[in-house]
Enzyme design. Structure first.
Site, short mmCIF file in Angstrom:
data_model
loop_
_atom_site.label_atom_id
_atom_site.label_comp_id
_atom_site.label_asym_id
_atom_site.label_seq_id
_atom_site.Cartn_x
_atom_site.Cartn_y
_atom_site.Cartn_z
N LYS A 174 34.15 32.25 33.13
CA LYS A 174 34.48 31.77 33.70
C LYS A 174 34.55 30.51 34.09
O LYS A 174 34.03 29.79 34.28
CB LYS A 174 34.46 32.23 35.35
CG LYS A 174 35.10 31.93 36.06
CD LYS A 174 34.58 32.70 37.65
CE LYS A 174 36.07 32.84 39.30
NZ LYS A 174 35.22 34.30 39.20
N GLU A 204 34.81 42.49 37.08
CA GLU A 204 33.83 40.87 36.83
C GLU A 204 32.79 41.24 37.12
O GLU A 204 32.36 41.53 38.40
CB GLU A 204 34.62 40.04 37.93
CG GLU A 204 33.98 38.89 37.99
CD GLU A 204 34.54 37.59 39.47
OE1 GLU A 204 34.81 37.00 39.01
OE2 GLU A 204 35.03 38.24 39.78
N CYS A 217 38.82 37.09 38.28
CA CYS A 217 39.05 36.98 39.41
C CYS A 217 40.30 35.70 39.46
O CYS A 217 41.11 35.50 39.10
CB CYS A 217 37.68 36.85 39.60
SG CYS A 217 37.58 37.02 41.60
#
Length: 316
Positions: free
Chosen positions: A136, A45, A170
């Site tokens: 994200k 990430e 994540c």
């Protein structure tokens, strides 16, 4: 058609807050993965140019802090803008090696003005083409001091014969509806991108594999105190507030039955290679297929908005 796929997971340290140097390191690992026969290689990430570890170590929530403004200015300057061609070298590496790449970047997209950072997972196909950019959906905890909210545009899957590939960033991997959106598109090879900690990957990797009856690659970064550059504002404060090992890795691969293909790798940098067998997916789907025979769309259904969010729509 072949029933196996050779995959690589790269656990590496960013050249912290240095986009060009980190990208050069990524390209070198893609070449190494290509030489090892990898048809997919994944990275952690916001690996480029680095995860904002300083937020919890340098009073990142202090409003109008001169230090935080200076760090953010550097982060924004070194972030990746795809429209500016920053990933051309990575695309070329994917093309010359004939391998698909999943790469975590701190993105400053031009379509949102170019002055905010998004945690993005970029999928580049074996032709060297950017196939998707997933921002994200919700940054986690202190990440919200640095990153903006993403959207559903990147909740897509990609054909990677014999598999169907998807990825999440994540703690998005803890979001059941985000996972379900990928399952509904036939995902059976899942890449979970992490900044790097064993406690993040040790349980959820096997859980997602069991829930989806898919292979799951959790790929993490690592970072040590020595990697903090002198050029970073507040470098001494950051070092004094950090353990020697800031990020401990945890890269691993689970099979569709939840067993380990590769157990979590602690701390070390390097390329991990494994061969995945699509037959194992088919075996495990015999008794459970979350989007197929075990789904009940007549009772529960998911609605996903995949439009890219923009502040304005112009008619000229």
């Amino acid at each position: 058609m072949t029933q196996t796929l050779v995959v690589g997971a790269v656990q590496m340290a960013s050249v912290f807050l240095d986009r060009a140097a980190t990208l050069a390191k990524v390209e070198s690992y893609i070449d190494e993965a290509g030489a090892a026969g990898c048809q997919l290689v994944a990275f952690g990430e916001t690996l480029v140019p680095g995860y904002p570890f300083w937020l919890g170590r340098t009073d990142g929530a202090k409003f109008n802090s001169e230090l935080q403004r200076d760090i953010h200015s550097m982060y924004l300057h070194e972030a990746v803008q795809i429209e500016a061609g920053h990933l051309h070298g990575v695309c070329a590496a994917a093309r010359r090696n004939g391998t698909t790449v999943v790469l975590g970047i701190a993105e400053r997209p031009a379509d949102r003005g170019g002055h905010s950072i998004y945690c993005s997972a970029v999928t580049i196909n074996a032709l060297g083409e950017i196939a998707s950019v997933h921002r994200k959906l919700t940054p986690t905890y202190e990440e919200r001091l640095s990153w903006a909210n993403g959207d559903g545009h990147g909740l897509v899957t990609h054909d990677l014969p014999p598999f169907t590939l998807g990825s999440l960033n994540c703690w998005e991997n803890w979001m059941p509806l985000s996972r379900a959106a990928l399952y509904a598109q036939g995902e059976n090879l899942h890449v979970a991108l992490w900044p790097g900690d064993l406690y993040d990957t040790a349980d959820i990797t096997r859980f997602i594999a069991l829930e989806s009856r898919s292979y799951v690659i959790s790929v993490s970064g690592v970072l040590r105190r020595e990697h903090i550059p002198d050029t970073m504002p507040g470098a001494d404060l950051m070092r004094s507030a950090s353990d020697e090992q800031i990020s401990t890795g945890g890269t691993c691969i689970a099979a569709p039955d939840g067993s380990w293909v590769v157990e979590p790798v602690d701390s070390a940098e390097g390329l991990t290679v494994a061969t995945l067998d699509h037959g194992e997916v088919r075996r495990e789907r015999q008794n459970f297929d979350p989007a197929g025979h075990y789904g009940r769309p007549d009772v529960t259904r998911l609605v996903v908005d995949r439009r890219r969010q923009n502040l304005a729509s112009f008619t000229d």
